[in-house]
Each structure stands twice: as structure tokens, then as C-alpha cells.
Design a protein around this motif. Structure first.
Motif, PDB file in Angstrom:
ATOM      1  N   ILE A   1      27.059  87.766 -66.869  1.00  0.00           N
ATOM      2  CA  ILE A   1      27.496  86.364 -66.945  1.00  0.00           C
ATOM      3  C   ILE A   1      27.692  85.803 -65.538  1.00  0.00           C
ATOM      4  N   ALA A   2      28.312  86.592 -64.647  1.00  0.00           N
ATOM      5  CA  ALA A   2      28.498  86.155 -63.258  1.00  0.00           C
ATOM      6  C   ALA A   2      27.147  85.941 -62.571  1.00  0.00           C
ATOM      7  N   LEU A   3      26.184  86.805 -62.871  1.00  0.00           N
ATOM      8  CA  LEU A   3      24.844  86.661 -62.300  1.00  0.00           C
ATOM      9  C   LEU A   3      24.184  85.368 -62.767  1.00  0.00           C
ATOM     10  N   ILE A   4      24.297  85.082 -64.040  1.00  0.00           N
ATOM     11  CA  ILE A   4      23.718  83.844 -64.580  1.00  0.00           C
ATOM     12  C   ILE A   4      24.368  82.627 -63.937  1.00  0.00           C
ATOM     13  N   LEU A   5      25.684  82.667 -63.771  1.00  0.00           N
ATOM     14  CA  LEU A   5      26.384  81.548 -63.122  1.00  0.00           C
ATOM     15  C   LEU A   5      25.966  81.398 -61.663  1.00  0.00           C
ATOM     16  N   ALA A   6      25.809  82.511 -60.949  1.00  0.00           N
ATOM     17  CA  ALA A   6      25.383  82.451 -59.550  1.00  0.00           C
ATOM     18  C   ALA A   6      23.963  81.889 -59.444  1.00  0.00           C
ATOM     19  N   MET A   7      23.094  82.293 -60.367  1.00  0.00           N
ATOM     20  CA  MET A   7      21.724  81.767 -60.346  1.00  0.00           C
ATOM     21  C   MET A   7      21.707  80.274 -60.665  1.00  0.00           C
ATOM     22  N   ALA A   8      22.533  79.853 -61.610  1.00  0.00           N
ATOM     23  CA  ALA A   8      22.606  78.427 -61.944  1.00  0.00           C
ATOM     24  C   ALA A   8      23.152  77.624 -60.768  1.00  0.00           C
ATOM     25  N   ALA A   9      24.165  78.155 -60.099  1.00  0.00           N
ATOM     26  CA  ALA A   9      24.728  77.472 -58.930  1.00  0.00           C
ATOM     27  C   ALA A   9      23.696  77.385 -57.809  1.00  0.00           C
ATOM     28  N   THR A  10      22.890  78.422 -57.646  1.00  0.00           N
ATOM     29  CA  THR A  10      21.822  78.407 -56.645  1.00  0.00           C
ATOM     30  C   THR A  10      20.826  77.299 -56.948  1.00  0.00           C
TER      31      THR A  10
ATOM     32  N   ILE B   1      18.553  71.895 -55.910  1.00  0.00           N
ATOM     33  CA  ILE B   1      18.155  70.564 -56.393  1.00  0.00           C
ATOM     34  C   ILE B   1      18.904  69.472 -55.640  1.00  0.00           C
ATOM     35  N   ARG B   2      20.222  69.673 -55.418  1.00  0.00           N
ATOM     36  CA  ARG B   2      20.991  68.667 -54.674  1.00  0.00           C
ATOM     37  C   ARG B   2      20.487  68.531 -53.244  1.00  0.00           C
ATOM     38  N   GLY B   3      20.093  69.636 -52.628  1.00  0.00           N
ATOM     39  CA  GLY B   3      19.547  69.583 -51.276  1.00  0.00           C
ATOM     40  C   GLY B   3      18.228  68.830 -51.224  1.00  0.00           C
ATOM     41  N   ILE B   4      17.388  69.057 -52.218  1.00  0.00           N
ATOM     42  CA  ILE B   4      16.104  68.346 -52.277  1.00  0.00           C
ATOM     43  C   ILE B   4      16.327  66.860 -52.515  1.00  0.00           C
ATOM     44  N   VAL B   5      17.270  66.526 -53.383  1.00  0.00           N
ATOM     45  CA  VAL B   5      17.577  65.111 -53.643  1.00  0.00           C
ATOM     46  C   VAL B   5      18.106  64.448 -52.372  1.00  0.00           C
ATOM     47  N   ALA B   6      18.964  65.141 -51.633  1.00  0.00           N
ATOM     48  CA  ALA B   6      19.474  64.589 -50.372  1.00  0.00           C
ATOM     49  C   ALA B   6      18.328  64.359 -49.391  1.00  0.00           C
TER      50      ALA B   6
ATOM     51  N   LYS C   1      24.566  71.199 -45.788  1.00  0.00           N
ATOM     52  CA  LYS C   1      25.643  71.735 -46.622  1.00  0.00           C
ATOM     53  C   LYS C   1      25.089  72.335 -47.914  1.00  0.00           C
ATOM     54  N   MET C   2      24.165  71.627 -48.543  1.00  0.00           N
ATOM     55  CA  MET C   2      23.601  72.120 -49.800  1.00  0.00           C
ATOM     56  C   MET C   2      22.759  73.377 -49.575  1.00  0.00           C
ATOM     57  N   MET C   3      22.022  73.436 -48.501  1.00  0.00           N
ATOM     58  CA  MET C   3      21.211  74.623 -48.243  1.00  0.00           C
ATOM     59  C   MET C   3      22.103  75.821 -47.874  1.00  0.00           C
ATOM     60  N   PHE C   4      23.217  75.577 -47.185  1.00  0.00           N
ATOM     61  CA  PHE C   4      24.157  76.669 -46.920  1.00  0.00           C
ATOM     62  C   PHE C   4      24.750  77.185 -48.231  1.00  0.00           C
ATOM     63  N   ASN C   5      25.097  76.255 -49.121  1.00  0.00           N
ATOM     64  CA  ASN C   5      25.610  76.658 -50.438  1.00  0.00           C
ATOM     65  C   ASN C   5      24.568  77.474 -51.209  1.00  0.00           C
ATOM     66  N   ARG C   6      23.320  77.065 -51.112  1.00  0.00           N
ATOM     67  CA  ARG C   6      22.246  77.793 -51.799  1.00  0.00           C
ATOM     68  C   ARG C   6      22.162  79.230 -51.295  1.00  0.00           C
ATOM     69  N   ILE C   7      22.221  79.390 -49.995  1.00  0.00           N
ATOM     70  CA  ILE C   7      22.164  80.736 -49.419  1.00  0.00           C
ATOM     71  C   ILE C   7      23.364  81.564 -49.861  1.00  0.00           C
TER      72      ILE C   7
END
Length: 78
Positions: free
Chosen positions: A7-16, A21-26, A51-57
Motif C-alpha cells: 500500500i505504501a508503494l502504491i501511494l509513493a508511486m501515485a505521489a511520484t 504531472i504538476r511539474g509538467i503543468v508548471a 520544487k515539483m521535480m525535487f518532490n518527484r525524485i
């Protein structure tokens, strides 16, 4: 315990994916006025992209660590 990690893995993948997507939109919302600013000027859209790309990483690293934990817990066997 495996269920919690999956479940944690699925949440981490969804957050990634969300951060990506937010970084691309920005990136796509960069205006022509921002592009014409003088060299060296900090652009608001650039700050958001960074900020969004750092969050992605960060979320990708979390997902990799969770996968490593799952493999260690299961002995890496098939």
C-alpha cells in the motif's frame, strides 16, 4: 507487513506521478513574458518546476526503498 508495504508503494508511486504531472503543468504554464525576462532573473514558474521535480525524485526514492524492503523481507526468492 507485506500488505502495508505494498500500500505504501502504491501511494509513493501515485505521489511520484502527481508530482511529475504538476511539474509538467508548471512547465507548460510558462508565459512569454517570463521567457523575455532578463538573464539571471528567477522566474516563479521555474521555482515551481524545481520544487515539483525535487518532490518527484523524493517520492521515487521512497518507492525504491519500499521495493528494496519488500525484497529483503521476502528473501528475494521467487
Amino acid at each position: 507487513m507485506n500488505t502495508v508495504l505494498v500500500i505504501a508503494l502504491i501511494l509513493a508511486m501515485a505521489a511520484t506521478l502527481f508530482a511529475l504531472i504538476r511539474g509538467i503543468v508548471a512547465f507548460l504554464q510558462t508565459t512569454k513574458e517570463e521567457l523575455n525576462l532578463p538573464e539571471g532573473t528567477v522566474r516563479p514558474s521555474s521555482l515551481k518546476q524545481n520544487k515539483m521535480m525535487f518532490n518527484r525524485i523524493f517520492f521515487q526514492a521512497a518507492a525504491v526503498l519500499i521495493v528494496a524492503l519488500l525484497l529483503l523481507m521476502n528473501g528475494g526468492s521467487q
